[in-house]
Scaffold this active site. Structure first.
Site, PDB file in Angstrom:
ATOM      1  N   SER A 196       0.849  -1.198   0.000  1.00  0.00           N
ATOM      2  CA  SER A 196       0.000   0.000   0.000  1.00  0.00           C
ATOM      3  C   SER A 196       0.878   1.240   0.000  1.00  0.00           C
ATOM      4  O   SER A 196       2.034   1.204   0.461  1.00  0.00           O
ATOM      5  CB  SER A 196      -0.891  -0.010   1.244  1.00  0.00           C
ATOM      6  N   TYR A 210      -2.489  -0.033  10.743  1.00  0.00           N
ATOM      7  CA  TYR A 210      -2.669  -0.480   9.363  1.00  0.00           C
ATOM      8  C   TYR A 210      -1.413  -0.220   8.549  1.00  0.00           C
ATOM      9  O   TYR A 210      -0.920  -1.111   7.833  1.00  0.00           O
ATOM     10  CB  TYR A 210      -3.861   0.223   8.712  1.00  0.00           C
TER      11      TYR A 210
END
Length: 330
Positions: free
Chosen positions: A133, A157
């Site tokens: 990501s 995250y």
């Protein structure tokens, strides 16, 4: 190019983890069209909200389970003699990660090493594309982010993605595993039913004439990239892994045109596909979000000959038409 790609994929056995998700389901459709054999793994299967149809499922082998189950992954690889792996399965909601970091770490970190370790022992997997990501980079003052930037994330995250990213790299450097990593901008498009994300939530509110709540102050800047462009990037990486010696490489996939939340909403409002106008309220409750974050895709353009084929306006039009149709029937 189409003939070469079809020849490459025909009868290839492809494992897609997280296949029911937004990216996963779009990737399934694209790979099935290329006559590959798709094996899908997800913690939820045959979801009501999906772009997959009964005909798609009939062409697949579906497993319900988690990537945290190492034995399950090992058995899938062995039973089907998997050639290609797209590892997409992850906890993808930032707020969920903040509320339950242990679950996120198990899914995103342990899930990744399970896939890689099983592939290492299988020994004949040709290509593994792991979804990292843009969040893996953490906060940097120098923009846009390039692949050589250090991974310095600070929150659950983001850190889970940094760790998965580094573990993937370790399996290349230590075991010569044929892996590549993707770091994408904000992906949007038809079939995203995760209404925690800005674009699908905005289009849901527009279609239903509801007020969109903006969790930031509206000035946060990101790049947004249409789903078909991302799918094409994943496919290119798998096709070129061996031919172009891509093992161990990371690729940013982005449209390289950052835009603020408010400007994006104005762009959606200008589409004029709906009788309603998007109304929004800034609530500014987001925590631990990076103010400005966007990517350079120069490496993907140079090495993969990849570039987005859909402009932001084109992608938003296709997306809004999908959501208007969807909510008219549901």
């Amino acid at each position: 190019m189409k003939t070469i790609a079809n020849k490459f994929w025909k009868n290839k056995k492809v494992l897609i983890t997280g296949f029911e998700g937004f990216l996963g389901s779009n990737l399934v459709k694209a790979i099935l069209e290329k006559k590959a054999k798709v094996i899908g793994l997800d913690i939820k299967t045959f979801r009501k909200e999906t772009i997959l149809c009964p005909q798609d499922y009939k062409k697949m082998v579906v497993y319900k389970g988690s990537v945290t189950n190492y034995n399950l992954i090992k058995n899938i690889l062995r039973e089907h003699s998997i050639n290609i792996i797209f590892h997409l399965a992850a906890e993808a909601i930032v707020s969920h990660s903040q509320a339950n970091p242990l679950k996120t770490f198990k899914s995103n970190i342990a899930g990744t090493w399970n896939v890689l370790e099983a592939a290492r022992h299988q020994g004949d997997v040709e290509a593994i594309v792991v979804a990292s990501s843009d969040k893996a980079y953490g906060a940097h003052k120098k923009l846009p982010y390039r692949e050589e930037a250090p991974l310095i994330a600070n929150h659950p995250y983001d850190v889970s993605k940094s760790c998965a990213d580094l573990i993937t790299s370790a399996y290349f450097h230590t075991y010569d595993l044929p892996v590549a990593i993707t770091r994408c901008g904000n992906i949007y498009g038809p079939g995203d039913f995760n209404f925690n994300r800005l674009v699908p939530d905005a289009m849901r509110c527009l279609a239903l004439d509801k007020i969109l709540q903006i969790r930031s102050d509206g000035t946060f800047t990101r790049d947004y990239v249409y789903i078909d462009n991302i799918v094409a990037g994943y496919i290119k990486i798998a096709e070129l892994m061996k031919k172009n010696s891509l093992s161990g490489e990371a690729f940013n996939l982005s449209n390289e045109k950052p835009i603020s939340v408010i400007k994006l909403l104005k762009e959606i409002n200008s589409l004029n596909l709906c009788k309603n106008k998007l109304k929004f309220k800034i609530i500014n409750t987001a925590k631990y979000e990076i103010k400005e974050q966007y990517l350079s895709a120069a490496k993907a353009r140079r090495i993969l000959n990849w570039k987005p084929k859909h402009s932001l306006n084109e992608g938003l039009k296709k997306s809004l038409a999908f959501y208007i149709n969807y909510f008219s029937k549901n």
